[in-house]
Design an enzyme around this catalytic site. Structure first.
Site, PDB file in Angstrom:
ATOM      1  N   SER A   1      32.561 -33.680  13.572  1.00 41.10           N
ATOM      2  CA  SER A   1      31.424 -34.236  12.831  1.00 41.10           C
ATOM      3  C   SER A   1      31.115 -35.676  13.263  1.00 41.10           C
ATOM      4  CB  SER A   1      31.720 -34.138  11.330  1.00 41.10           C
ATOM      5  OG  SER A   1      30.607 -34.454  10.553  1.00 41.10           O
TER       6      SER A   1
ATOM      7  N   LYS B   1      31.320 -29.528  15.191  1.00 39.32           N
ATOM      8  CA  LYS B   1      30.513 -29.463  13.963  1.00 39.32           C
ATOM      9  C   LYS B   1      29.261 -30.295  14.184  1.00 39.32           C
ATOM     10  CE  LYS B   1      30.446 -30.305   8.975  1.00 39.32           C
ATOM     11  NZ  LYS B   1      29.327 -31.262   8.952  1.00 39.32           N
TER      12      LYS B   1
ATOM     13  N   GLN C   1      24.926 -32.669   6.288  1.00 42.00           N
ATOM     14  CA  GLN C   1      24.819 -32.253   4.886  1.00 42.00           C
ATOM     15  C   GLN C   1      24.477 -33.443   3.983  1.00 42.00           C
ATOM     16  OE1 GLN C   1      27.639 -31.235   6.819  1.00 42.00           O
ATOM     17  NE2 GLN C   1      26.510 -29.344   7.170  1.00 42.00           N
TER      18      GLN C   1
END
Length: 461
Positions: free
Chosen positions: A291, A316, A320
């Protein structure tokens, strides 16, 4: 939202996505819905359950269930509905202040996996590794379980134990009992080597990480740092804006840090201030770098020419955000995908380093609990792991998983060498000393860090 209106919460949440629906509450208390037929169907189903189900129903559970079903239909492991307890745990994780085992957990391809343990946490001390598959939590199977449910079972009060049944590639199934504790607040750890190289380990991207990084850089520069290794190994990510802020320290003003694509529209994020670091640098990653850690690694490489060393990252590539509700619950929803400066999407692919480097094979061995006892005639994967540990320490053990007389003799020799009771049983202090020696050996033989420093020195010439 008023308590007497709880029964329309699911409709109201859905209505936020469309204005083509209106509600009319009659004097008798019934609800009629006009507008989009899809929402009428949802309310009709709610009314039928409420009026006709053979047992008493709970309004809040029906509402929660409707939202959970809606989010689950997206088939996205990173989008989830969180009840009050789960939402509180998620918010605590972002602020890097909570009690538990200290490991980032994700659902991937139907499996509950460890992304990475946090530095200094019980999970790290217990030897949890990226991609460990959690099969059971305290004897309860995780098959078909949501990641939030798994986390709620794993997390708990300081001082309590949780038992994980894991599967580790190349090792097999192992049981690990971890005592929960307060998770460390620090997210940046720095030191200067004798060669004037600043090693900066970033363990996650929390609310204060960019400030911690700036302070670490300033302190190292004052001590004469001539180059930096940015260690993002086992960093599960965190706050995107922190990754952008921190990347800017190594990237010239105006250069692209990342792109965000939302429903086909792209937003480009560029370095908005002058770079802070002008010395050579390299980035160190592994399979637990995910991420925000991948955002920073890609940005530094593609926009500043900084080489990446280590192993392929987690992969990733989505963004979000969380919507909090008045009752303390929350919906975490994937709203966009992020792209590297050159427009690549690394989701489920990861980032391949320019210079590959692996840790020694014994780095993947599981933690052995001193509370468990292994002795003559025992067998299994944990015995085999112990044998491999003794091999790593120079003892001539056969890794056959059998606690035979030959292995018993090796354990006795180890106990004698370390002033322990030589009874040939692997338990208690014997196990503790064995694990400590393995950890010390790995710390002194960090082949990935050695390779990163080797690459950096070439840049420094």
């Amino acid at each position: 939202m008023k308590k007497q209106m709880k029964f329309v919460v699911a409709i109201l949440v859905t209505a936020a996505l469309s204005s083509a629906i209106t509600f009319v509450i009659t004097k008798q208390g019934a609800v009629s819905v006009s507008g989009d037929e899809k929402f009428s169907k949802l309310m009709a189903a709610y009314t039928k359950v409420k009026d006709e189900y053979y047992e008493k129903t709970d309004d809040q559970k029906l509402v929660d269930g409707a939202i959970q079903g809606m989010i689950a239909s997206l088939d996205d492991p990173y989008s989830t509905y969180m009840d009050q307890e789960e939402a509180e745990g998620f918010n605590n994780t972002i602020s890097s202040s909570f009690e538990g085992i200290g490991a980032q957990v994700e659902e991937k391809d139907g499996q509950i996996l460890i992304v990475a343990p946090i530095k200094g946490s019980p999970a790290e001390k217990a030897g949890l590794k990226p991609h460990d598959h959690i099969l059971k939590v305290n004897g309860k199977s995780t098959k078909g379980m949501s990641v939030n449910k798994a986390v709620s079972l794993i997390r708990g009060k300081k001082g309590t134990d949780v038992k994980l049944h894991l599967n580790r590639q190349g090792v097999g199934n192992v049981d690990v009992t971890i005592t929960r504790d307060t998770i460390p607040l620090e997210t940046v750890y720095a030191k200067l080597t004798k060669d004037k190289i600043g090693e900066i380990q970033i363990t996650s991207f929390a609310e204060t990480t960019s400030k911690e990084l700036d302070k670490a850089i300033d302190d190292l520069e004052k001590k004469g740092a001539k180059g930096f290794v940015i260690d993002l190994r086992d960093n599960p990510g965190g706050i995107m804006t922190e990754a952008i802020e921190m990347s800017n320290d190594f990237i010239d003003k105006g250069k692209v840090i990342m792109q965000v694509e939302e429903k086909g529209k792209k937003q480009v994020y560029k370095a908005e201030k002058e770079r802070k670091v002008h010395q050579p640098a390299v980035v160190l990653v592994n399979g637990g770098s995910a991420s925000a850690a991948e955002i920073m690694a890609a940005a530094l490489h593609q926009s500043s020419g900084i080489q990446i060393v280590g192993e392929k990252t987690f992969g990733k590539g989505t963004v979000q955000n969380a919507q909090n509700y008045n009752d303390g619950s929350s919906v975490k929803l994937t709203i966009a995908k992020w792209l590297t400066p050159d427009g690549s999407w690394i989701h489920k692919k990861g980032i391949e380093p320019q210079v590959k480097a692996a840790l020694p094979s014994y780095a993947k061995l599981p933690y052995l609990s001193p509370k468990k006892s292994y002795e003559l005639n025992d067998n299994g994967d944990e015995v085999k792991a112990a044998q491999k540990m003794f091999q790593a320490l120079g003892y001539k053990a056969k890794a056959n998983g059998e606690y035979d007389q030959a292995f018993q003799s090796i354990v006795k020799s180890f106990q004698t060498d370390n002033d322990l009771k030589a009874d040939g049983i692997l338990t208690g202090d014997t196990t503790t000393v064995l694990m400590t020696k393995i950890q010390d050996k790995l710390k002194n033989n960090d082949t990935q860090m050695k390779k990163a420093i080797e690459v950096l020195k070439k840049e420094m010439k």
